[in-house]
Design a protein around this motif. Sequence first.
Motif, PDB file in Angstrom:
ATOM      1  N   MET A   1       0.709  -1.288  -0.072  1.00  0.00           N
ATOM      2  CA  MET A   1      -0.039  -0.088  -0.086  1.00  0.00           C
ATOM      3  C   MET A   1       0.929   1.214   0.035  1.00  0.00           C
ATOM      4  N   ALA A   2       0.599   2.200  -1.014  1.00  0.00           N
ATOM      5  CA  ALA A   2       1.354   3.460  -1.066  1.00  0.00           C
ATOM      6  C   ALA A   2       1.058   4.412   0.154  1.00  0.00           C
ATOM      7  N   ALA A   3       2.042   4.896   0.831  1.00  0.00           N
ATOM      8  CA  ALA A   3       1.686   5.873   1.913  1.00  0.00           C
ATOM      9  C   ALA A   3       1.967   7.300   1.396  1.00  0.00           C
ATOM     10  N   ILE A   4       2.723   7.405   0.326  1.00  0.00           N
ATOM     11  CA  ILE A   4       2.706   8.705  -0.244  1.00  0.00           C
ATOM     12  C   ILE A   4       2.580   8.454  -2.099  1.00  0.00           C
ATOM     13  N   GLU A   5       1.700   9.230  -2.705  1.00  0.00           N
ATOM     14  CA  GLU A   5       1.513   9.113  -4.084  1.00  0.00           C
ATOM     15  C   GLU A   5       1.564  10.639  -4.470  1.00  0.00           C
ATOM     16  N   VAL A   6       2.515  10.787  -5.503  1.00  0.00           N
ATOM     17  CA  VAL A   6       2.683  11.988  -6.296  1.00  0.00           C
ATOM     18  C   VAL A   6       2.416  11.679  -7.883  1.00  0.00           C
ATOM     19  N   GLU A   7       1.695  12.446  -8.382  1.00  0.00           N
ATOM     20  CA  GLU A   7       1.173  12.247  -9.921  1.00  0.00           C
ATOM     21  C   GLU A   7       1.442  13.749 -10.478  1.00  0.00           C
ATOM     22  N   ASN A   8       2.641  13.794 -11.452  1.00  0.00           N
ATOM     23  CA  ASN A   8       2.465  14.882 -12.285  1.00  0.00           C
ATOM     24  C   ASN A   8       2.538  16.360 -11.562  1.00  0.00           C
ATOM     25  N   LEU A   9       3.298  16.268 -10.487  1.00  0.00           N
ATOM     26  CA  LEU A   9       2.959  17.314  -9.626  1.00  0.00           C
ATOM     27  C   LEU A   9       4.070  18.346  -9.892  1.00  0.00           C
ATOM     28  N   SER A  10       3.608  19.676  -9.900  1.00  0.00           N
ATOM     29  CA  SER A  10       4.394  20.836 -10.451  1.00  0.00           C
ATOM     30  C   SER A  10       4.230  21.922  -9.373  1.00  0.00           C
ATOM     31  N   LYS A  11       5.139  23.044  -9.366  1.00  0.00           N
ATOM     32  CA  LYS A  11       4.926  23.953  -8.399  1.00  0.00           C
ATOM     33  C   LYS A  11       5.776  25.069  -9.251  1.00  0.00           C
ATOM     34  N   VAL A  12       5.216  26.294  -9.702  1.00  0.00           N
ATOM     35  CA  VAL A  12       5.613  27.140 -10.487  1.00  0.00           C
ATOM     36  C   VAL A  12       5.605  28.301  -9.620  1.00  0.00           C
ATOM     37  N   PHE A  13       6.639  29.347  -9.617  1.00  0.00           N
ATOM     38  CA  PHE A  13       6.683  30.399  -8.693  1.00  0.00           C
ATOM     39  C   PHE A  13       6.953  31.477  -9.710  1.00  0.00           C
ATOM     40  N   ARG A  14       6.137  32.550  -9.484  1.00  0.00           N
ATOM     41  CA  ARG A  14       6.287  33.894 -10.445  1.00  0.00           C
ATOM     42  C   ARG A  14       7.282  34.821  -9.649  1.00  0.00           C
ATOM     43  N   ILE A  15       8.271  35.028 -10.357  1.00  0.00           N
ATOM     44  CA  ILE A  15       9.187  35.792  -9.775  1.00  0.00           C
ATOM     45  C   ILE A  15       9.398  37.341 -10.571  1.00  0.00           C
ATOM     46  N   SER A  16       9.604  38.416  -9.793  1.00  0.00           N
ATOM     47  CA  SER A  16       9.353  39.445 -10.627  1.00  0.00           C
ATOM     48  C   SER A  16      10.857  39.850 -10.841  1.00  0.00           C
ATOM     49  N   LYS A  17      11.105  40.479 -12.112  1.00  0.00           N
ATOM     50  CA  LYS A  17      12.586  41.013 -12.779  1.00  0.00           C
ATOM     51  C   LYS A  17      12.414  42.475 -12.624  1.00  0.00           C
ATOM     52  N   LYS A  18      13.879  42.674 -12.152  1.00  0.00           N
ATOM     53  CA  LYS A  18      13.951  44.262 -12.173  1.00  0.00           C
ATOM     54  C   LYS A  18      15.406  44.763 -12.779  1.00  0.00           C
ATOM     55  N   ASP A  19      15.556  45.600 -13.242  1.00  0.00           N
ATOM     56  CA  ASP A  19      16.767  46.119 -14.019  1.00  0.00           C
ATOM     57  C   ASP A  19      17.596  46.818 -12.692  1.00  0.00           C
ATOM     58  N   PRO A  20      18.688  46.918 -12.795  1.00  0.00           N
ATOM     59  CA  PRO A  20      19.492  47.565 -11.732  1.00  0.00           C
ATOM     60  C   PRO A  20      19.351  48.995 -11.651  1.00  0.00           C
ATOM     61  N   GLY A  21      19.695  49.672 -10.333  1.00  0.00           N
ATOM     62  CA  GLY A  21      19.687  51.142 -10.229  1.00  0.00           C
ATOM     63  C   GLY A  21      18.084  51.667 -10.134  1.00  0.00           C
ATOM     64  N   LEU A  22      18.263  52.947  -9.663  1.00  0.00           N
ATOM     65  CA  LEU A  22      17.097  53.873  -9.626  1.00  0.00           C
ATOM     66  C   LEU A  22      15.971  53.546 -10.853  1.00  0.00           C
ATOM     67  N   GLY A  23      16.602  53.759 -12.028  1.00  0.00           N
ATOM     68  CA  GLY A  23      15.762  53.536 -13.160  1.00  0.00           C
ATOM     69  C   GLY A  23      15.081  52.315 -13.028  1.00  0.00           C
ATOM     70  N   GLY A  24      15.825  51.190 -12.801  1.00  0.00           N
ATOM     71  CA  GLY A  24      15.041  49.886 -12.950  1.00  0.00           C
ATOM     72  C   GLY A  24      13.946  49.929 -11.888  1.00  0.00           C
ATOM     73  N   ALA A  25      14.065  50.379 -10.674  1.00  0.00           N
ATOM     74  CA  ALA A  25      13.226  50.382  -9.516  1.00  0.00           C
ATOM     75  C   ALA A  25      11.717  51.237 -10.006  1.00  0.00           C
ATOM     76  N   VAL A  26      12.104  52.389 -10.823  1.00  0.00           N
ATOM     77  CA  VAL A  26      10.933  53.199 -11.187  1.00  0.00           C
ATOM     78  C   VAL A  26      10.281  52.180 -12.417  1.00  0.00           C
ATOM     79  N   LYS A  27      11.096  51.649 -13.280  1.00  0.00           N
ATOM     80  CA  LYS A  27      10.300  50.924 -14.072  1.00  0.00           C
ATOM     81  C   LYS A  27       9.606  49.540 -13.793  1.00  0.00           C
ATOM     82  N   ALA A  28      10.094  49.134 -12.731  1.00  0.00           N
ATOM     83  CA  ALA A  28       9.462  47.824 -12.080  1.00  0.00           C
ATOM     84  C   ALA A  28       7.954  48.336 -11.411  1.00  0.00           C
ATOM     85  N   LEU A  29       8.224  49.586 -10.899  1.00  0.00           N
ATOM     86  CA  LEU A  29       6.975  50.083 -10.430  1.00  0.00           C
ATOM     87  C   LEU A  29       5.904  50.318 -11.263  1.00  0.00           C
TER      88      LEU A  29
END
Length: 339
Positions: A1-29
């Motif tokens: 008997m299976a105690a743990i069953e995993v089928e086609n399990l996926s986890k996707v995280f959405r990550i914000s991307k930002k250019d460096p510096g103040l300009g990048g922060a303003v663009k990201a905003l």
Amino acid sequence: MAAIEVENLSKVFRISKKDPGLGGAVKALFGPRYEDKAAVNGISFAVNAGEMVGYIGVNGAGKSTTIKMLTGILLPTSGQARVLGRDPHRQRVANAREVGVVFGQRSQLWWDLALIESLDLVGKIYEVEPARYRQLLHQFSEMLELGELLRVPIRNMSLGQKMRAELAATLIHEPKVVYLDEPTIGLDLIVKERIREFIKQQNRERQTTVILTTHDLGDIEELCRRVIIIDAGKLIYDGPISTIKERFGKYREITFETGGRSGAVDLPPGAEPVGADSAARKLTLRFDRTVTTASRVAASVMDQIEVLDFSLAEPDLSSIIKQIYSGALREQIAEEMPA
């Protein structure tokens, strides 16, 4: 008997991307950009009740994300997981009563409380029957040598003492499934051996199902017969340790103790020298077992020099996993794995 069953399990995280510096922060905003990162990508496996399985991969491979989905902390993006027949996230309370988790770098105990007070609290949280709690406390105190530590605050314990305390707290409510994440990290050999024996005994006596994630492959070889390897969120191997050694550990080393100086010798195809120690009168050779055999290599050497003794070294899991992590065996393993 299976105690743990995993089928086609996926986890996707959405990550914000930002250019460096103040300009990048303003663009990201004003114009945020995002990138999807698949931490776990369509993995499937099953673990039988009472089985101990090693779950390994490099940092960032997706091990901890998988464990968090199995414990109900994270909701999968797609696919499904079932632990003891339950959905871990949607039935978190029921799932938590039946599982235990040890994180080698995080504590579940109360920092300023004595160990006995923490264990008492855990026992009450899980509603462990008092007589059974006292019985388990006595048993764990003997097996993990906790007697002198029961009145010591967690903050005053050494790393090895804390880990023994963590194991006691994790198993005091007799979970059916236990996830061990780096349970022996930073510990000396004596403490490691004590913890390994304790885990084996709990599995043997209570048929506890164990998933062990660790970078210490000695733990895997000592405790598990089966290993699951995950890489970049994808499962690349699931099977016995003996099989992965047999299929991918094709090199052997043979060391000869010679009766005199070990000079150059002619070797059969597939064999090559690794090192020679004239002072110690030793000659070490490596050979590919798919090309030649230990007996042929030994016979060839013995025909040319005086040999007093020799020893054959089997490949260990550590050397094979290093090749997998480096990418040398990924394609070969992918071909060997069933579709």
